[in-house]
Design an enzyme around this catalytic site. Structure first.
Site, PDB file in Angstrom:
ATOM      1  CG  HIS A   1      -0.502   0.033   2.528  1.00 26.93           C
ATOM      2  ND1 HIS A   1      -0.267   1.229   3.186  1.00 26.93           N
ATOM      3  CD2 HIS A   1      -0.193  -0.929   3.407  1.00 26.93           C
ATOM      4  CE1 HIS A   1       0.156   0.973   4.405  1.00 26.93           C
ATOM      5  NE2 HIS A   1       0.228  -0.322   4.572  1.00 26.93           N
TER       6      HIS A   1
ATOM      7  CD  GLU B   1      -3.002  -1.684   5.252  1.00 26.86           C
ATOM      8  OE1 GLU B   1      -2.960  -2.777   5.827  1.00 26.86           O
ATOM      9  OE2 GLU B   1      -2.678  -0.622   5.825  1.00 26.86           O
ATOM     10  CD  GLU B   2      -1.589   2.198   7.647  1.00 31.68           C
ATOM     11  OE1 GLU B   2      -2.232   1.742   8.601  1.00 31.68           O
ATOM     12  OE2 GLU B   2      -0.395   1.931   7.450  1.00 31.68           O
TER      13      GLU B   2
ATOM     14  CG  HIS C   1       0.613   2.723  12.689  1.00 30.33           C
ATOM     15  ND1 HIS C   1      -0.756   2.601  12.723  1.00 30.33           N
ATOM     16  CD2 HIS C   1       0.995   2.185  11.509  1.00 30.33           C
ATOM     17  CE1 HIS C   1      -1.166   2.006  11.617  1.00 30.33           C
ATOM     18  NE2 HIS C   1      -0.118   1.734  10.869  1.00 30.33           N
TER      19      HIS C   1
END
Lengths: 354, 332, 356
Positions: free
Chosen positions: B63, B194-195, B303
């Site tokens: 992604h 995607e996230e 993250h």
């Protein structure tokens, strides 16, 4: 034709963790082979069995889905001492795990037991409390190097409870959720064996229900049924289950009523059960049925769905209990329903105003 | 490959706003693939190879998007309130910097908290872009920003924001360049969103309709001081995913990956991730189902604005991907 | 300019239709009453009309021009409510919520049960009998019952749906009623369908089961396979004052601020090209609009945009206060401006908008 009790006992003696359904799929496949016209395995691992109908093409199709996958565990880590840490597959209450015999499916199946380390070996916050899953370990009793040789990260782990018969047609064991429904679906196919019916019948043992509803999402996309019925287990009244959510063990078929139950199909099954004197109860689910029907309903352009259940005690423990009578009743009701389906019924499965 | 990685991680592309990343990727792979298209959700889908004996239609997905923030309110003194795009934790925000798509930069700080040890909630955080009134603030409601942190080369280890998942984008680009011959019809999907829930891969996979699917993404490690207990570490090679909290890899795909790695003499690790999932889930569940797996790149501090990977793991991931795609596949 | 470029207006007939829609009962999974109204209203105008497996109403109005964009516009027919789950005898029934309802708003409300709209009430314990401290605690849903009267139980069955019995009323520009989320959207879509922009093929989806997980919209979008989509919904105006007089930074939207355009919610990142197009339309036409504060919540766009190979999507909502309670409040001007903005934005759509 195998007596359904023996078949069910075989089914619940087999592994078949979500995503790893192959062992149980092979046995189901063998049992269904003489009962159907065609067998195939979906890309995701669901078993599709087709018993053809006799009405002219394009022939309506009914899909009967019972998930064959089991909850269980998976190896996450091996300690230097050769003890095995694990995580759950499907929903497991960590409080039922300590002292539970299990089988680890490494290079060869290994027997072991889930142990809770004593309070002194755990963080002080755990003292006297149910031990969290991340602190539980599987002890195979083997030397560390032996464990390392046989077991790797990601190996499936299953409960190792042997089936137990209790008086009056009750069966106890692990994975009766949802092998009991696979057995009911088998009864249905056995009942239909020498009969002809108008609709094509797709009996589907779905994969990965407990994790992603994967089989329910993908098999109907391939099959494109006119109608799809999920067969699953539901809570039976008993310890811990006393309100409206509990149905009666050995009380008959449970017909689901809620957003994944098409009103016409529900009405027809209910009327048929009354007509045939098959005992039944109604289970209401206000939002989501928690079965493959939840997935199947919104596949592609949408599919009319229905939920039929078998009452079961102690769900998601290694000592689930069902009644063989209920299994036979579900199988029979579905078979009788199929025998009565006509091509014209397609027009009936609609909404009141249309 | 480090230059490519740096270019990719320093490009701004939060979920839904991947355009700049897409342009970088497009420029990189132009001439190396047979065909390219951008679908309705912004996925860049590049085909390479045609199917020959033993070949399959295979989808690979990494992604392009990264986590970020979006402005929800500008107060009368010009402070910007925000909410998150993807999994952003307040504790990695404090003192951090962001860059909006219009180029405006700002710092994140917090209201004063009741206790010195408490963690702020998202509602207590704000972005200071140096404005002193609502009228003069260059940010308005709905504006989007990514975290801002330069690329850091520690030699063997690389650190940046957006390693998740630009490192995999780099791995896929490198692999498709190194792949000289393949019996497969390969679709390299550089996916979006995607996230926020695997949204791009969902539609891309539907379009590609693959017979086999592999995601390339990052995974956590268990090799930091008093960190989570997990048997994946930096520097021990690519990880082959067995499961995560959203998917069970197809056991046949896992077996294929393990056997390929062993045959090619590439070190690998097996991964069981508790928390998080990847594009592989979306691809597995598309249409009538697809055998799917995931090649994971071990990554620390996922993250956060300083995600760390091991450069050798990255290179080995390219090698493994090339090995996987060079030969016919039999799933068993 | 041709007459077709003026947006349909909200007049007495439209308000009467909204009243009828608001008063109808259509809890998720049992949308019959609203479906009936929708079918009756749109049938004469539809080039193609069907009710699908879930009960979605899917209606097509063909474009007058060739090569037109196929645009799906969605509004959900269902509302939050209850399901009867147990018969306690003597006209008392246990119930659970269908969709997100704050149980603190339930005691002392009138409800309608089942397809025949049997009247009932949700009572509460007399304050005289409240124990020390009891009034500070929530009354749990498990202790509430729907009471249809001692002899009223015969008409009620376990499995019946129930919802608030609120009757719609208008007070100047203020519109009060239950289920304005999303009957405002349904009424807007009906008007659009009757007076469609001529440049697009309008694929109208009146959907079911939105409140329990955006379920109807997915198969609807699959069936239509549109090139782009707009979800018409209602979103909370949380624009009341903050207790301490500080600035309200969580207003979500403001009543009177015009239609709310979504940039992001938990289910969707709106397509930036559509956000820009709608905002520009508003600016150029002088139609007031606002951006909904990005954040939680979701509309059917969340299901639609992920269908098949993807559908660029946008949500546009009429702001409304007190959604998911017995009485919701919206403004006539917000509704009119929503209809106008959507109409004009769709009228100005050109296929080029989808190029990258």
């Amino acid at each position: 034709m195998t007596e359904i009790k023996d078949f069910l006992k075989t089914l619940i003696s087999l592994p078949g963790l979500s995503g790893y359904e192959e062992p149980v799929r092979e046995v189901i496949s063998r049992e269904w082979q003489p009962l159907v016209d065609e067998l195939s395995v979906s890309r995701l691992g669901s078993l599709h069995a087709l018993k053809r109908g006799i009405s002219p093409e394009p022939r309506p199709r009914i899909l009967l889905a019972a998930h064959m996958d089991a909850i269980g565990m998976m190896v996450t880590r091996i300690t230097p001492e050769g003890l095995i840490a694990f995580t759950e597959v499907g929903g497991l209450d960590p409080r039922i795990l300590p002292a539970q015999p299990v089988r680890v499916f490494g290079k060869e199946p290994l027997r072991g037991v889930i142990v809770q380390p004593s309070d002194r070996l755990l963080p002080p916050s755990q003292k006297g409390k149910p031990v969290e899953m991340k602190h539980l370990l599987i002890d195979t009793g083997l030397p560390a190097e032996e464990v390392r040789r046989l077991v790797k990260i990601g190996d499936p782990v299953a409960f190792d409870t042997e089936p137990l018969e209790l008086p009056d047609e009750l069966i106890c064991g692990h994975t009766l959720d949802n092998r009991a429904s696979v057995a009911a679906l088998t009864v249905c196919l056995q009942t239909l064996r020498r009969a002809t019916h108008d609709w094509d019948v797709y009996a589907v043992a779905t994969a990965q229900e407990e994790e992603t509803l994967g089989g329910g999402l993908t098999s109907p996309f391939e099959i494109r049924p006119t109608l799809a019925i999920a067969i699953d287990v539901t809570f039976a009244k008993g310890p811990g289950v006393n309100d409206y959510r509990g149905k009666t063990l050995d009380g008959g078929v449970v017909l689901g009523w809620g957003p994944q139950s098409h009103p016409r199909v529900f009405d027809d099954l209910k009327a048929l059960a009354e007509h045939l004197d098959i005992p039944f109860e109604i289970e209401v689910y206000p939002r989501a049925s928690g079965t493959d029907a939840y997935a199947m309903q919104i596949v592609a352009e949408g599919i009319p769905t229905m939920v039929v259940s078998i009452p079961l005690r102690y769900m998601h423990t290694p000592v689930e209990v069902v009644s063989l009578n209920d299994i036979r009743r579900v199988g029979r009701l579905l078979a009788e329903y199929i025998l009565r389906l006509t091509p014209e019924d397609v027009q009936k499965i609609t909404w009141e105003e249309a | 490959m480090k230059a490519l990685i740096q270019k990719l991680v320093e490009t701004v592309g939060p979920s839904g706003y991947e355009e700049k990343v897409r342009e970088v990727v497009r420029a990189e792979i132009e001439g190396w693939v047979d065909e390219m298209k951008v679908d309705a959700l912004g996925n860049l889908i590049a085909r390479k190879g045609t199917r020959t004996e033993g070949g399959m239609r295979i989808a690979l997905s990494a992604h392009m998007d990264e986590i970020g923030v979006i402005a929800t309110h500008v107060d009368e003194n010009g402070f910007v309130r925000f909410t998150t795009i993807g999994g952003v934790s307040p504790r990695t925000c404090i003192g951090g910097r962001v860059q909006f798509l219009n180029g405006v930069r700002g710092v994140i700080y917090m209201e004063s908290l009741e206790s010195a040890t408490a963690l702020p909630t998202l509602d207590q955080l704000y972005i200071d872009v140096g404005a002193s009134s609502r009228e003069t603030c260059p940010v308005k409601v709905g504006d989007i920003a990514a975290f801002d942190r330069p690329f850091l080369d520690l030699g063997g280890r690389l650190v940046s924001k957006a390693m998740d998942d630009r490192i995999s984008v780099a791995v896929m680009i490198q692999a498709l360049k190194e792949l000289t011959a393949t019996p497969h019809e390969l679709y390299f999907i550089f996916s979006t969103q995607e996230e926020v829930g695997l949204r791009g891969a969902t539609t891309a996979a539907y379009g590609v309709d693959p017979e086999l699917a592999l995601a390339v993404d990052v995974t956590r490690t268990g090799d930091t001081p008093k960190g989570v207990k997990m048997e994946v570490a930096l520097g021990k090679g690519p990880a082959i995913k067995v499961r995560d909290s959203g998917m069970l890899s197809d056991p046949r795909v896992v077996r294929w990956m393990v056997e390929t790695a062993e045959k090619a003499g590439i070190p690998y690790q097996l991964e069981v991730l508790e928390g998080g999932t990847t594009d592989a889930r979306a691809m597995q569940l598309t249409r009538a189902g697809v055998p799917a797996g995931c090649l994971s790149i071990p990554t620390r501090y996922i993250h956060s604005p300083s995600e760390m990977v091991d450069y050798q793991d990255v290179q080995l991931s390219v090698r493994l991907l090339v090995a996987l795609l060079s030969a016919p596949v039999t799933l068993k | 300019m041709s007459p077709a470029t003026s947006a349909p207006q909200i007049g007495e007939n439209q308000i009467a239709l909204l009243e009828k829609l608001s008063n109808a009962c259509a809890v998720s999974g049992d949308e019959a009453q609203v479906r009936r109204i929708v079918l009756e209203e749109i049938k004469p105008f539809a080039d193609d009309l069907r009710v699908d497996a879930l009960g979605n109403v899917l209606a097509v109005r063909k474009a007058r021009t060739p090569g037109a964009l196929r645009v799906m516009v969605d509004a959900h027919m269902d509302e939050v409510g209850f399901m009867i789950v147990e018969d306690d005898k003597d006209g008392l029934f246990r119930f659970v919520a269908v969709g997100g309802i704050d149980e603190r708003t339930l005691p002392g409300k009138k409800v309608l049960v089942g397809s025949e709209n049997v009247p009932g009430i949700i009572g509460a314990k007399p304050i005289h009998l409240a124990e020390e401290g009891e009034t500070e605690r929530k009354i749990p849903l498990e202790s509430l019952r729907i009471d249809v009267g001692l002899k009223g139980g015969k008409k009620v069955r376990v499995g019946d749906r129930a919802t608030f019995a609120t009757r719609f009323w208008q007070s100047g520009v203020a519109l009060f009623g239950k289920a304005l989320d999303d009957r405002l959207g349904v009424a807007t879509l009906i008007e659009l369908f009757k007076n469609p922009p001529e440049n697009i093929e309008l694929l109208a989806a009146f959907t079911v089961q939105e409140e329990i997980g955006l379920r109807g919209a997915r198969p609807a979008a699959y069936a239509f396979n549109p090139q782009l989509a707009v979800a018409l919904d209602s979103t909370p105006a949380n624009d009341l004052p903050v207790w301490d007089g500080s600035e309200n930074i969580f207003y979500n939207t403001r009543l009177g601020g015009g239609p709310a355009l979504y940039v992001a919610d938990s289910a969707t990142l709106s397509d930036p090209r559509l956000v820009r197009h709608f905002a520009q339309t508003g600016e150029q036409m002088g139609i007031p609009f606002q951006f909904r504060q990005p954040g939680g919540g979701g509309t059917n766009a969340g299901a639609i945009h992920r269908v098949r190979e993807g559908v660029p999507s946008l949500s546009v909502s009429v702001p409304g206060r007190y959604a998911h309670t017995a009485v919701m409040l919206a403004r006539l001007d917000d509704w009119q401006n929503t209809l106008a903005l959507v109409y004009h934005a769709l009228s100005r759509l050109e296929p080029g908008i989808l190029q990258r």
